[in-house]
Design a protein around this motif. Structure first.
Motif, short mmCIF file in Angstrom:
data_model
loop_
_atom_site.label_atom_id
_atom_site.label_comp_id
_atom_site.label_asym_id
_atom_site.label_seq_id
_atom_site.Cartn_x
_atom_site.Cartn_y
_atom_site.Cartn_z
N TYR A 82 19.96 19.88 28.44
CA TYR A 82 21.34 19.99 28.93
C TYR A 82 22.11 18.69 28.70
O TYR A 82 23.32 18.70 28.43
CB TYR A 82 21.36 20.36 30.41
CG TYR A 82 21.14 21.83 30.66
CD1 TYR A 82 22.03 22.78 30.16
CD2 TYR A 82 20.05 22.28 31.41
CE1 TYR A 82 21.84 24.14 30.40
CE2 TYR A 82 19.85 23.63 31.65
CZ TYR A 82 20.75 24.56 31.13
OH TYR A 82 20.55 25.91 31.37
N LEU A 83 21.43 17.55 28.79
CA LEU A 83 22.08 16.27 28.51
C LEU A 83 22.53 16.21 27.05
O LEU A 83 23.66 15.80 26.75
CB LEU A 83 21.14 15.12 28.83
CG LEU A 83 21.72 13.70 28.65
CD1 LEU A 83 21.18 12.77 29.73
CD2 LEU A 83 21.41 13.12 27.29
N LEU A 84 21.66 16.65 26.14
CA LEU A 84 22.03 16.68 24.72
C LEU A 84 23.23 17.59 24.50
O LEU A 84 24.11 17.30 23.69
CB LEU A 84 20.85 17.16 23.88
CG LEU A 84 19.65 16.22 23.75
CD1 LEU A 84 18.58 16.86 22.88
CD2 LEU A 84 20.07 14.88 23.16
N GLN A 85 23.26 18.69 25.24
CA GLN A 85 24.38 19.62 25.13
C GLN A 85 25.70 18.98 25.51
O GLN A 85 26.75 19.28 24.94
CB GLN A 85 24.10 20.84 26.01
CG GLN A 85 25.09 21.95 25.94
CD GLN A 85 24.80 23.00 27.00
OE1 GLN A 85 25.63 23.30 27.84
NE2 GLN A 85 23.60 23.56 26.97
N GLY A 86 25.67 18.08 26.48
CA GLY A 86 26.90 17.45 26.95
C GLY A 86 27.44 16.40 26.00
O GLY A 86 28.63 16.07 26.05
N ILE A 87 26.60 15.83 25.11
CA ILE A 87 27.03 14.77 24.20
C ILE A 87 28.15 15.23 23.27
O ILE A 87 29.21 14.60 23.21
CB ILE A 87 25.84 14.22 23.39
CG1 ILE A 87 24.81 13.56 24.32
CG2 ILE A 87 26.33 13.22 22.34
CD1 ILE A 87 25.32 12.35 25.06
N PRO A 88 27.98 16.32 22.50
CA PRO A 88 29.09 16.75 21.64
C PRO A 88 30.33 17.16 22.42
O PRO A 88 31.46 16.98 21.94
CB PRO A 88 28.49 17.93 20.85
CG PRO A 88 27.30 18.37 21.61
CD PRO A 88 26.78 17.15 22.30
#
Length: 494
Positions: free
Chosen positions: A27-33
């Protein structure tokens, strides 16, 4: 009289700690873009792009409001051998990492001072958000089966905390580290004309991070066999179900309400931040304002949920509307005040506390409407098809904010009248005309600012909408549960 025994079910994360860490990371990776796509308009605003160009870029944010269109495909097509969720998660995250690495080589040129390539930026950021939205579908589904039954409640925590953290890194932290002023004041002993990072380097770092974490998940994280044997609908059945839900009279009315409710706040929510930056608020200072709002955003839903858990959650929604309309006018006043008090990049000491306080009160009304709407969706959704039902209503709610924000940005320039001080034939409507005016020692003077006109017009529309729709919202709230049910039920696999 028999004594009542209360049975309390408690969670034990001992066997799920690694799973929780994996979900949080995804979910953290999802928030980056998402954070990066929110930061790019701030970078563009400092380059004096038009609001119509900002509207063009806002189309890059649409995929999360449209993901229901392809969610049934992600849920239904998969490789049993590789894993139901990994079938989509692994290639999508590899594609995101590769796309970020590719962008890192060209994005500095596309954001150049002379003429930012808005259409190219929009296309690539749209692809990035499309992949992130697809990843979200896969991770949401995996979260429900990755954790043990007693720990499944942690899935929503991983979602909200992880995505918020990723968004914070991609937006607030990036904007701060990209700013030369911020880095010179807080992080450097020797001043420089550039920040510590460029967007190209930031994209390159996270592109490699995506590839690394995806590889680790692909190799070491297995999907349990039972997660591949759940009852599911086929793609055709899912789309048929969506059609039947939308055909319900109550859902048709609710869809109209959700798609039009945010017209009233479109100019205020979509344009105000860009106007503040245009009028002199440093973009890094504006981004850092999100920090004191984070605790508020965590606590507010918990507090508001106490008032929306009953049979009439939309009462809170209706009560918040007048206050949110008031903040339209308050935001307009703050933008005008900003253009007066900020001169030569000098911001008064009292300005930022005032702005944070205003946004805190705005968040209360915004979350009041959001939490009450989510509680209403949960109450009316047919339990037999609850996941699809909720996703449809959430999509309509998100789309109602996306399209109105894009339209509001698009018309700001059309409603703005400018004139060059030494050439009345030059209306300063484009960056080129503004440069011509300035090159001839002229000044582009704003006669009528379309932002103010839009806020007043949208607020008027909001008042009319409130009086027309208030009784209809209460009517929907009072409807029987059977009025929201569909006859189609999930077909069990043989």
């Amino acid at each position: 009289m028999a004594k009542k025994v209360n049975v309390k079910i408690t969670s034990n994360t001992k066997g799920d700690r690694m799973n929780i860490a994996v979900l949080f990371s995804l979910y953290l990776l999802q928030g980056i873009p998402l954070g990066l796509c929110a930061a790019i308009p701030m970078l563009l605003q400092n380059k004096k792009v038009s609001y119509r160009q900002q509207a063009q870029f806002s189309f890059a944010l649409w995929p999360f409001s449209l993901k229901l269109l392809w969610a049934p495909i992600v849920d239904s097509l998969y490789s049993v051998k590789f894993g139901r969720r990994k079938t989509w998660l692994v290639p999508v995250q590899y594609a995101l990492g590769a796309l970020m690495l590719y962008l890192s080589y060209f994005i500095d040129d596309w954001l150049s001072e002379s003429e930012p390539k808005i259409q190219v930026l929009t296309a690539f950021c749209f692809c990035m958000n499309f992949l992130a939205a697809t990843q979200d579908i896969a991770v949401d589904g995996w979260a429900l089966t990755m954790l043990r039954r007693e720990n499944v409640g942690y899935a929503s925590t991983c979602n909200s905390v992880g995505q918020t953290a990723g968004y914070f890194l991609g937006y607030v932290i990036f904007i701060a580290l990209e700013s030369a002023d911020f880095c010179n004041y807080w992080l450097r002993s020797v001043p420089s004309d550039e920040g510590l990072v460029k967007i190209s380097g930031f994209l390159g770092f996270w592109g490699l991070t995506f590839l690394l974490i995806t590889t680790l998940v692909a190799i070491f994280k297995k999907e349990d066999r039972h997660t591949l044997e759940e009852d599911d609908m086929s793609i055709k059945e899912t789309y048929l179900l969506l059609q039947k839900i939308i055909s319900l009279p109550n859902v048709k009315l609710l869809a109209f309400i959700l798609l039009t409710a945010k017209i009233a706040y479109s100019a205020s929510d979509g344009v105000t931040a860009l106007k503040l930056i245009e009028n002199g608020v440093p973009k890094e200072k504006f981004a850092l304002m999100a920090m004191p709002l984070v605790p508020l955003q965590i606590v507010l839903p918990l507090f508001i949920a106490r008032h929306t858990s009953g049979p009439e959650p939309m009462n809170v929604y209706i009560k918040c509307i007048p206050y949110r309309l008031f903040f339209n006018i308050l935001g307009l006043i703050v933008v005008y005040f900003t253009s007066i008090v900020i001169k030569n990049n000098i911001v008064p000491v009292y300005y930022y506390p005032m702005l944070v306080l205003m946004y805190c009160f705005h968040q209360i009304t915004l979350y009041g409407m959001f939490v009450s709407a989510m509680a209403f969706f949960a109450r009316i959704s047919d339990p037999a098809v609850g996941g699809t039902y909720m996703t449809l209503l959430n999509t309509l709610c998100n789309l109602g904010g996306t399209w109105t924000s894009t339209v509001a940005l698009w018309f700001v320039d059309s409603l703005t009248w400018k004139s060059c001080s030494n050439n009345s034939a030059n209306d300063c409507s484009t960056v080129t005309l503004q440069e011509q005016c300035q090159g001839g020692d002229g000044i582009c003077r704003t006669i009528i600012d379309g932002y103010y006109f839009e806020v007043i017009f949208c607020t008027f529309v909001g008042v009319v909408w409130y009086f027309l729709m208030r009784s209809r919202i209460l009517l929907l709230q009072a409807a029987q549960t059977s009025d929201w049910c569909v006859s189609l039920r999930k077909r069990r696999k043989s």
